[in-house]
Design a protein around this motif. Structure first.
Motif, PDB file in Angstrom:
ATOM      1  N   UNK A   1       0.821  -1.215   0.000  1.00 33.88           N
ATOM      2  CA  UNK A   1       0.000   0.000   0.000  1.00 33.88           C
ATOM      3  C   UNK A   1       0.853   1.263   0.000  1.00 33.88           C
ATOM      4  N   UNK A   2       2.042   1.170   0.609  1.00 37.27           N
ATOM      5  CA  UNK A   2       2.933   2.330   0.676  1.00 37.27           C
ATOM      6  C   UNK A   2       3.953   2.333  -0.459  1.00 37.27           C
ATOM      7  N   UNK A   3       3.779   1.452  -1.438  1.00 38.51           N
ATOM      8  CA  UNK A   3       4.606   1.526  -2.640  1.00 38.51           C
ATOM      9  C   UNK A   3       5.805   0.597  -2.685  1.00 38.51           C
ATOM     10  N   UNK A   4       5.792  -0.496  -1.921  1.00 37.35           N
ATOM     11  CA  UNK A   4       6.930  -1.431  -1.937  1.00 37.35           C
ATOM     12  C   UNK A   4       7.190  -1.959  -3.351  1.00 37.35           C
ATOM     13  N   UNK A   5       8.454  -1.932  -3.765  1.00 37.37           N
ATOM     14  CA  UNK A   5       8.853  -2.577  -5.028  1.00 37.37           C
ATOM     15  C   UNK A   5       9.436  -3.962  -4.759  1.00 37.37           C
ATOM     16  N   UNK A   6       9.858  -4.194  -3.509  1.00 37.74           N
ATOM     17  CA  UNK A   6      10.396  -5.491  -3.096  1.00 37.74           C
ATOM     18  C   UNK A   6       9.830  -5.842  -1.726  1.00 37.74           C
ATOM     19  N   UNK A   7       9.203  -7.005  -1.617  1.00 39.21           N
ATOM     20  CA  UNK A   7       8.783  -7.497  -0.305  1.00 39.21           C
ATOM     21  C   UNK A   7       9.626  -8.735  -0.003  1.00 39.21           C
ATOM     22  N   UNK A   8      10.042  -8.864   1.244  1.00 35.74           N
ATOM     23  CA  UNK A   8      10.961  -9.935   1.646  1.00 35.74           C
ATOM     24  C   UNK A   8      10.207 -10.931   2.527  1.00 35.74           C
ATOM     25  N   UNK A   9       9.886 -12.082   1.966  1.00 36.08           N
ATOM     26  CA  UNK A   9       9.022 -13.024   2.677  1.00 36.08           C
ATOM     27  C   UNK A   9       9.734 -14.369   2.853  1.00 36.08           C
ATOM     28  N   UNK A  10       9.874 -14.785   4.105  1.00 40.39           N
ATOM     29  CA  UNK A  10      10.533 -16.052   4.412  1.00 40.39           C
ATOM     30  C   UNK A  10       9.575 -17.069   5.003  1.00 40.39           C
ATOM     31  N   UNK A  11       9.243 -16.855   6.268  1.00 44.43           N
ATOM     32  CA  UNK A  11       8.450 -17.828   7.030  1.00 44.43           C
ATOM     33  C   UNK A  11       7.145 -18.232   6.374  1.00 44.43           C
ATOM     34  N   UNK A  12       6.463 -17.304   5.748  1.00 45.51           N
ATOM     35  CA  UNK A  12       5.160 -17.621   5.147  1.00 45.51           C
ATOM     36  C   UNK A  12       5.299 -18.538   3.929  1.00 45.51           C
ATOM     37  N   UNK A  13       6.531 -18.681   3.423  1.00 42.43           N
ATOM     38  CA  UNK A  13       6.757 -19.603   2.298  1.00 42.43           C
ATOM     39  C   UNK A  13       7.382 -20.915   2.783  1.00 42.43           C
ATOM     40  N   UNK A  14       8.475 -20.780   3.539  1.00 41.21           N
ATOM     41  CA  UNK A  14       9.286 -21.957   3.871  1.00 41.21           C
ATOM     42  C   UNK A  14       9.000 -22.524   5.257  1.00 41.21           C
ATOM     43  N   UNK A  15       8.092 -21.898   5.984  1.00 40.67           N
ATOM     44  CA  UNK A  15       7.795 -22.348   7.345  1.00 40.67           C
ATOM     45  C   UNK A  15       8.505 -21.448   8.344  1.00 40.67           C
ATOM     46  N   UNK A  16       7.917 -21.328   9.508  1.00 48.74           N
ATOM     47  CA  UNK A  16       8.512 -20.460  10.527  1.00 48.74           C
ATOM     48  C   UNK A  16       9.838 -21.060  10.980  1.00 48.74           C
ATOM     49  N   UNK A  17      10.861 -20.216  11.050  1.00 49.27           N
ATOM     50  CA  UNK A  17      12.181 -20.671  11.491  1.00 49.27           C
ATOM     51  C   UNK A  17      12.161 -20.886  13.000  1.00 49.27           C
ATOM     52  N   UNK A  18      13.007 -21.814  13.426  1.00 50.56           N
ATOM     53  CA  UNK A  18      13.190 -21.978  14.864  1.00 50.56           C
ATOM     54  C   UNK A  18      14.062 -20.810  15.332  1.00 50.56           C
ATOM     55  N   UNK A  19      13.553 -20.074  16.310  1.00 49.10           N
ATOM     56  CA  UNK A  19      14.296 -18.888  16.794  1.00 49.10           C
ATOM     57  C   UNK A  19      15.558 -19.326  17.532  1.00 49.10           C
ATOM     58  N   UNK A  20      16.709 -18.692  17.205  1.00 50.69           N
ATOM     59  CA  UNK A  20      17.960 -19.098  17.857  1.00 50.69           C
ATOM     60  C   UNK A  20      17.956 -18.769  19.362  1.00 50.69           C
TER      61      UNK A  20
END
Ligand SMILES: *Cc1c(COP(=O)(O)O)cnc(C)c1O
Length: 224
Positions: A205-224
């Motif tokens: 909505x604010x004009x992002x040209x690049x969104x960086x998406x990890x967890x929603x694709x590959x699964x939530x990472x285990x937090x270190x």
């Protein structure tokens, strides 16, 4: 996570990006999905590659070096973004490996990147990371120092194209995305890297040209 699940997640994110762009009053001309693969093994990256995803983000130079050269021999059109902090002593490896570096945040790093680009002939495009929340522990230039860093990068002739931010966890990200968009407009920078799994639709909505998406694709990472 199963390849089928990764595929399904990826299609769903792509569809949500499209829907958010349609719903936005003034979306960017295009919005690229940077699929973030930090901590994700090559075996789980293949389903995304097979589905046609080509833009990826990693936050550590060494981890990226261990995974991506082999994947690139099979998929030559991969576009790899560094989205984590860069130490000057890793600049050589970063310039050699990445197609974009999103975390330029200090003049000294700009100087070292200039030298490495001259030496190697490689020219990854750059984003200045802005610490919009002014958090002590977070990388990025403070908003009031951004103009000077942008001017410095431009004086060096660096391929600076945009701005990037990571809003403070647990805060409404909208004012941070608005600030980043305003700074980019003021400095005539066309790319805006903002928005992650939890907030990429707002960033669009604010004009992002690049969104960086990890967890929603590959699964939530285990937090270190
Ligand atoms: C890990 C990371 C992301 C992706 O975060 P998710 O919440 O997993 O989508 C985006 N940007 C940066 C800088 C990251 O380190």
């Amino acid at each position: 996570m199963s390849p089928e699940q990764i595929n399904e997640n990826l299609s769903s994110i792509v569809a949500r990006i499209e829907a958010a762009r349609k719903a936005a009053v003034k979306p960017a001309a295009s919005t690229s999905l940077v699929a973030v693969t930090k901590t994700i093994q090559a075996g789980d990256i293949y389903p995304a590659l097979i589905a046609g995803q080509r833009v990826f983000g990693e936050n550590r130079v060494q981890e990226a070096q261990a995974k991506w050269p082999a994947l690139r021999t099979e998929y030559s059109d991969i576009e790899l973004h560094l989205i984590g902090p860069l130490q000057t002593n890793k600049a050589r490896e970063a310039v050699a490996l990445f197609d974009a570096i999103q975390t330029l945040d200090r003049p000294r790093l700009a100087d070292v990147l200039r030298a490495e680009m001259d030496r190697s002939g490689r020219n990854p495009f750059l984003f200045v990371q802005v610490n919009t929340g002014e958090e002590a522990q977070k990388g990025g230039v403070l908003p009031h120092d951004a103009a000077a860093l942008i001017a410095h990068a431009r004086a060096l002739g660096l391929p600076l194209k945009g701005l990037m931010c990571i809003p403070p966890a647990g805060e409404n990200p909208a004012p941070h995305f608005a600030l980043l968009a305003r700074l980019a407009g003021e400095h005539d920078l066309s790319l805006l890297s903002m928005g992650m799994s939890g907030d990429f639709e707002i960033a669009i909505r604010f004009g992002a040209t690049h969104v960086r998406v990890g967890g929603a694709i590959f699964g939530e990472r285990i937090k270190p």
